[in-house]
Design a protein around this motif. Structure first.
Motif, PDB file in Angstrom:
ATOM      1  N   LEU A   1      -4.230   3.201  -8.991  1.00  0.00           N
ATOM      2  CA  LEU A   1      -5.244   3.693  -8.229  1.00  0.00           C
ATOM      3  C   LEU A   1      -6.264   2.136  -8.354  1.00  0.00           C
ATOM      4  O   LEU A   1      -7.021   1.817  -6.932  1.00  0.00           O
ATOM      5  CB  LEU A   1      -6.204   4.491  -8.696  1.00  0.00           C
ATOM      6  CG  LEU A   1      -5.018   5.785  -8.118  1.00  0.00           C
ATOM      7  CD1 LEU A   1      -6.437   6.447  -9.454  1.00  0.00           C
ATOM      8  CD2 LEU A   1      -5.408   6.333  -7.403  1.00  0.00           C
TER       9      LEU A   1
ATOM     10  N   VAL B   1       0.717  -1.313   0.003  1.00  0.00           N
ATOM     11  CA  VAL B   1       0.698   0.159   0.073  1.00  0.00           C
ATOM     12  C   VAL B   1       0.778   1.177   0.116  1.00  0.00           C
ATOM     13  O   VAL B   1       0.813   2.271  -0.451  1.00  0.00           O
ATOM     14  CB  VAL B   1      -0.971   0.248   1.601  1.00  0.00           C
ATOM     15  CG1 VAL B   1      -2.020   1.212   0.938  1.00  0.00           C
ATOM     16  CG2 VAL B   1      -2.503  -0.600   1.020  1.00  0.00           C
ATOM     17  N   THR B   2       1.822   1.310   0.635  1.00  0.00           N
ATOM     18  CA  THR B   2       3.247   1.974   0.615  1.00  0.00           C
ATOM     19  C   THR B   2       2.786   3.469  -0.924  1.00  0.00           C
ATOM     20  O   THR B   2       2.926   4.059  -0.685  1.00  0.00           O
ATOM     21  CB  THR B   2       4.111   2.150   2.175  1.00  0.00           C
ATOM     22  OG1 THR B   2       3.134   2.052   3.064  1.00  0.00           O
ATOM     23  CG2 THR B   2       4.888   2.983   1.859  1.00  0.00           C
TER      24      THR B   2
ATOM     25  N   LEU C   1      -4.805  -0.208  -5.778  1.00  0.00           N
ATOM     26  CA  LEU C   1      -4.457   0.128  -5.004  1.00  0.00           C
ATOM     27  C   LEU C   1      -5.679  -0.092  -4.300  1.00  0.00           C
ATOM     28  O   LEU C   1      -6.035  -0.827  -3.204  1.00  0.00           O
ATOM     29  CB  LEU C   1      -4.238   1.807  -5.268  1.00  0.00           C
ATOM     30  CG  LEU C   1      -4.096   2.519  -3.614  1.00  0.00           C
ATOM     31  CD1 LEU C   1      -3.042   2.378  -2.064  1.00  0.00           C
ATOM     32  CD2 LEU C   1      -4.170   3.968  -3.242  1.00  0.00           C
TER      33      LEU C   1
ATOM     34  N   GLU D   1     -11.039   4.528   2.157  1.00  0.00           N
ATOM     35  CA  GLU D   1      -9.869   4.800   1.421  1.00  0.00           C
ATOM     36  C   GLU D   1     -10.051   3.456   0.934  1.00  0.00           C
ATOM     37  O   GLU D   1      -9.639   4.290  -1.339  1.00  0.00           O
ATOM     38  CB  GLU D   1      -8.618   4.416   2.234  1.00  0.00           C
ATOM     39  CG  GLU D   1      -7.934   5.361   3.113  1.00  0.00           C
ATOM     40  CD  GLU D   1      -7.530   4.920   4.184  1.00  0.00           C
ATOM     41  OE1 GLU D   1      -5.990   5.590   3.580  1.00  0.00           O
ATOM     42  OE2 GLU D   1      -7.168   4.173   4.961  1.00  0.00           O
TER      43      GLU D   1
ATOM     44  N   ALA E   1      -9.978   4.898  -3.916  1.00  0.00           N
ATOM     45  CA  ALA E   1      -8.470   4.934  -4.693  1.00  0.00           C
ATOM     46  C   ALA E   1      -9.834   4.460  -6.367  1.00  0.00           C
ATOM     47  O   ALA E   1      -9.447   4.906  -7.069  1.00  0.00           O
ATOM     48  CB  ALA E   1      -8.002   3.873  -3.943  1.00  0.00           C
TER      49      ALA E   1
ATOM     50  N   GLN F   1       0.456   4.113  -3.462  1.00  0.00           N
ATOM     51  CA  GLN F   1       0.261   5.306  -2.689  1.00  0.00           C
ATOM     52  C   GLN F   1       1.327   6.083  -3.355  1.00  0.00           C
ATOM     53  O   GLN F   1       0.677   7.355  -3.718  1.00  0.00           O
ATOM     54  CB  GLN F   1      -0.238   5.272  -1.357  1.00  0.00           C
ATOM     55  CG  GLN F   1      -1.350   4.924  -0.476  1.00  0.00           C
ATOM     56  CD  GLN F   1      -1.290   4.935   0.723  1.00  0.00           C
ATOM     57  OE1 GLN F   1      -0.108   4.569   1.085  1.00  0.00           O
ATOM     58  NE2 GLN F   1      -2.896   4.510   0.975  1.00  0.00           N
ATOM     59  N   LYS F   2       2.734   6.055  -3.054  1.00  0.00           N
ATOM     60  CA  LYS F   2       3.517   7.116  -3.395  1.00  0.00           C
ATOM     61  C   LYS F   2       3.156   6.669  -5.050  1.00  0.00           C
ATOM     62  O   LYS F   2       3.281   8.199  -6.088  1.00  0.00           O
ATOM     63  CB  LYS F   2       4.869   5.948  -3.446  1.00  0.00           C
ATOM     64  CG  LYS F   2       5.208   6.785  -1.313  1.00  0.00           C
ATOM     65  CD  LYS F   2       6.485   6.301  -1.194  1.00  0.00           C
ATOM     66  CE  LYS F   2       6.930   5.782   0.170  1.00  0.00           C
ATOM     67  NZ  LYS F   2       8.673   5.565   0.256  1.00  0.00           N
TER      68      LYS F   2
ATOM     69  N   SER G   1       0.186   6.047  -7.264  1.00  0.00           N
ATOM     70  CA  SER G   1      -0.324   7.189  -7.287  1.00  0.00           C
ATOM     71  C   SER G   1      -0.084   8.303  -7.694  1.00  0.00           C
ATOM     72  O   SER G   1      -0.700   9.117  -8.334  1.00  0.00           O
ATOM     73  CB  SER G   1      -1.660   6.864  -7.144  1.00  0.00           C
ATOM     74  OG  SER G   1      -1.494   7.114  -5.288  1.00  0.00           O
TER      75      SER G   1
END
Length: 363
Positions: free
Chosen positions: A284, A267-268, A287, A299, A303, A271-272, A274
């Motif tokens: 997205l 996820v980390t 994610l 969340e 997304a 997210q970066k 995206s």
């Protein structure tokens, strides 16, 4: 011809400021205007600058330049090569046309720019160039055709293709002390589904030049195919450290960590990715699915909705949202996306099935 106006517009050098180094391009342009007036001839450089960013507004100009025999061969060849940035029929048609150009440099770049997932189209258009009098064109055509399974190659073409491939490998081995040649051999063996050999050459490319990031990117994919995910993770983390501007590595690492069941880490990095590549809807989408798996439902919904906003008619995104809202017991929201599936993809039957399910469970 001095064109300081192009320096101002697209950053190209100009003859005025190569001498008058302490002066600005605007200073030079003011003098050009004073001496020759405000009119400027159109210049291919403007279209090229847009085409490098795949700007659709430049496509017609690039096609016209590629076919205009009044331009030097190197200009037309560059235009043909830039057509590869446009994955649409008009650009492919222009590239196909350029395969038969009289100028070898144009033909060579046409082969390089020719991209099609249609294997029959690939064979039809590139196999004639296996007999081209120019070695570099034969080699490039052979390299492109190396993606085809052996059974797809007609008997009449097998011998000439094999010769072109041998020429290609010989040429790359001759310059194997360069990272680029090792990288090319890696791609070649990857095309042949020989991933062990591909990985070996990618590693050699990195050994020669530790900052050669294309080899690192391809190596991470190859190692993943070989099931060597710990090695692939090391390569991707190194790529992010040494080339943080290569945004795809964040996405690749996110997917790899998900495969390794490091879901929080996945996820980390997704997210970066995206944030760094907001136009890439698939990031997205992935994610959203990962957040959904982790029960971070609010969340996840955001997304998935963001992905759909970029591609409003995407089947996967519509289905994912319908499924998401079913899982969190928001039947009316799920129904909305199921109806869009039914309308946009009537032959799939998926939208109808979801609507039937919702009706049954509501009773």
């Amino acid at each position: 011809v001095p064109r300081p106006d192009l320096t101002i517009a697209i950053g190209t050098p100009n003859a005025c400021n190569q001498c008058h180094e302490k002066e600005s391009p605007q200073w030079a342009d003011n003098y050009i205007t004073k001496w020759y007036g405000e009119k400027r001839k159109p210049h291919f450089g403007t279209a090229f600058a847009l085409a490098r960013e795949a700007d659709k507004n430049a496509l017609d100009d690039i096609i016209q330049i590629s076919k205009n025999g009044l331009y030097p061969a190197i200009v037309r060849a560059t235009a043909v090569f830039l057509l590869a940035n446009y994955r649409i029929n008009e650009s492919l048609d222009a590239v196909t046309w350029a395969l038969n150009d009289d100028e070898p440099l144009v033909r060579y770049n046409a082969v390089r720019a020719f991209n099609s997932r249609d294997q029959q189209l690939l064979l039809k258009n590139l196999s004639p160039l296996l007999n081209d009098p120019i070695k570099s064109i034969r080699m490039e055509a052979g390299f492109k055709l190396s993606v085809l399974p052996a059974e797809r190659i007609p008997t009449t073409k097998k011998k000439v293709l094999q010769k072109a491939l041998e020429e290609y490998v010989d040429a790359m081995n001759y310059s194997a002390d360069f990272s680029g040649s090792q990288h090319n051999l890696g791609i070649f063996y990857s095309n042949l589904q020989n991933d062990e050999q591909a990985a070996k050459h990618y590693y050699e490319a990195i050994k020669i030049d530790s900052l050669f990031f294309p080899a690192k990117a391809n190596l991470s994919v190859t190692l993943n195919k070989l099931g060597r995910n710990d090695e692939a993770e090391v390569i991707l983390r190194d790529l992010i450290k040494t080339h943080p501007e290569f945004y795809d590595s964040y996405y690749s690492l996110g997917l790899l960590l998900a495969e390794k069941k490091d879901y929080d880490g996945a996820v980390t990095y997704l997210q970066k990715a995206s944030i760094l590549m907001p136009e890439r809807s698939r990031i997205l989408y992935n994610l959203g699915l990962m957040l959904q798996f982790l029960k971070r439902n609010d969340e996840a919904g955001k997304a998935l909705l963001s992905a759909l906003k970029i591609e409003p008619e995407n089947f996967d995104y519509l289905y994912a949202l319908a499924d998401h809202y079913i899982k969190i017991n928001k039947a009316e929201e799920a129904k909305k996306y199921a109806e869009r599936l039914k309308t946009n993809f009537p032959t799939s039957g998926v939208g109808e099935q979801i609507l039937d399910y919702l009706e049954k469970t509501s009773k």
